[in-house]
Design an enzyme around this catalytic site. Sequence first.
Site, PDB file in Angstrom:
ATOM      1  N   ASP A 158      -6.423   6.798 -15.926  1.00 60.81           N
ATOM      2  CA  ASP A 158      -5.674   7.136 -14.840  1.00 60.81           C
ATOM      3  C   ASP A 158      -4.176   6.779 -14.601  1.00 60.81           C
ATOM      4  OD1 ASP A 158      -7.924   8.055 -12.640  1.00 60.81           O
ATOM      5  OD2 ASP A 158      -8.519   6.162 -12.567  1.00 60.81           O
ATOM      6  N   LYS A 212     -14.984   1.314 -10.992  1.00 59.36           N
ATOM      7  CA  LYS A 212     -13.934   1.241 -12.052  1.00 59.36           C
ATOM      8  C   LYS A 212     -14.064   0.285 -12.797  1.00 59.36           C
ATOM      9  CE  LYS A 212     -11.645   6.087 -10.849  1.00 59.36           C
ATOM     10  NZ  LYS A 212     -10.000   6.269 -10.294  1.00 59.36           N
TER      11      LYS A 212
END
Length: 257
Positions: free
Chosen positions: A103, A66
Amino acid sequence: MSALAGVLGFPVGHSRSPAMMNAAFRELGLDWRYVALPVPPAHFDETVRALPGSGYRGANVTIPYKRAAHDLADELTDAAGQIGAVNTFTFGEDGRIAGDNTDAGGFLDALGEPPSTALVLGAGGAARAVVWSLAGSGVEVTVWNRTPERATELAVDLGVSASERPRRAELLVNATSVGLSPTDSLDGLPLVDASVVVDLVYGSAQTPFARWAEERGARLVDGLEVLVRQGARSLQVWTGEEPPVDVMRRAVVQSVV
């Protein structure tokens, strides 16, 4: 030809995202196909750059990429830029790569009303999204990590606190990788009393962290619900369609990986 999407990670064999997203595409009548994309670290950048030319319209990003995805993207949403991590790529027809972070919003969707205090375990990309979303909701956030320097770095970046010996908090979030393996131990984690526990990890069986939370009577938000909520937001980014959340939730519960 079907539009393609996938999830990039290493490992990624445990992911229930393909079952979830393909169920959603079928429900919406979209000619899309979603696959798991296991990519060793040495090949991450070149693989992502090759996806637009191979029919991919988007991709999700999971452990351990990420932060790398943030650095690779040609453009970033405000959320992704501020968080410093990307979990959703959108590929343009010109090959440009847009990075987003679903997220953060997905975590809040799964959590519901935020508490006043929170302890987040971990300092990777998922932790950054959780901390950013909670701090932006007015929550007093403390970060812990096995490597204290990483917790301090995250805390400074996002304007929260770090602690090697955290106190009790209303919300406890596991944003570490503990639980990816069924043999993982909770030893060394600061398992403080909390009324609400969120475990971002999921597997084929209940994780040690989730089991610990349930034994103590805490309200548990498991990793599958967080997965569903961030996936719903990614689907909407790519297609503009309203996500069939109930269908996605059933698919992750029923899938066997």
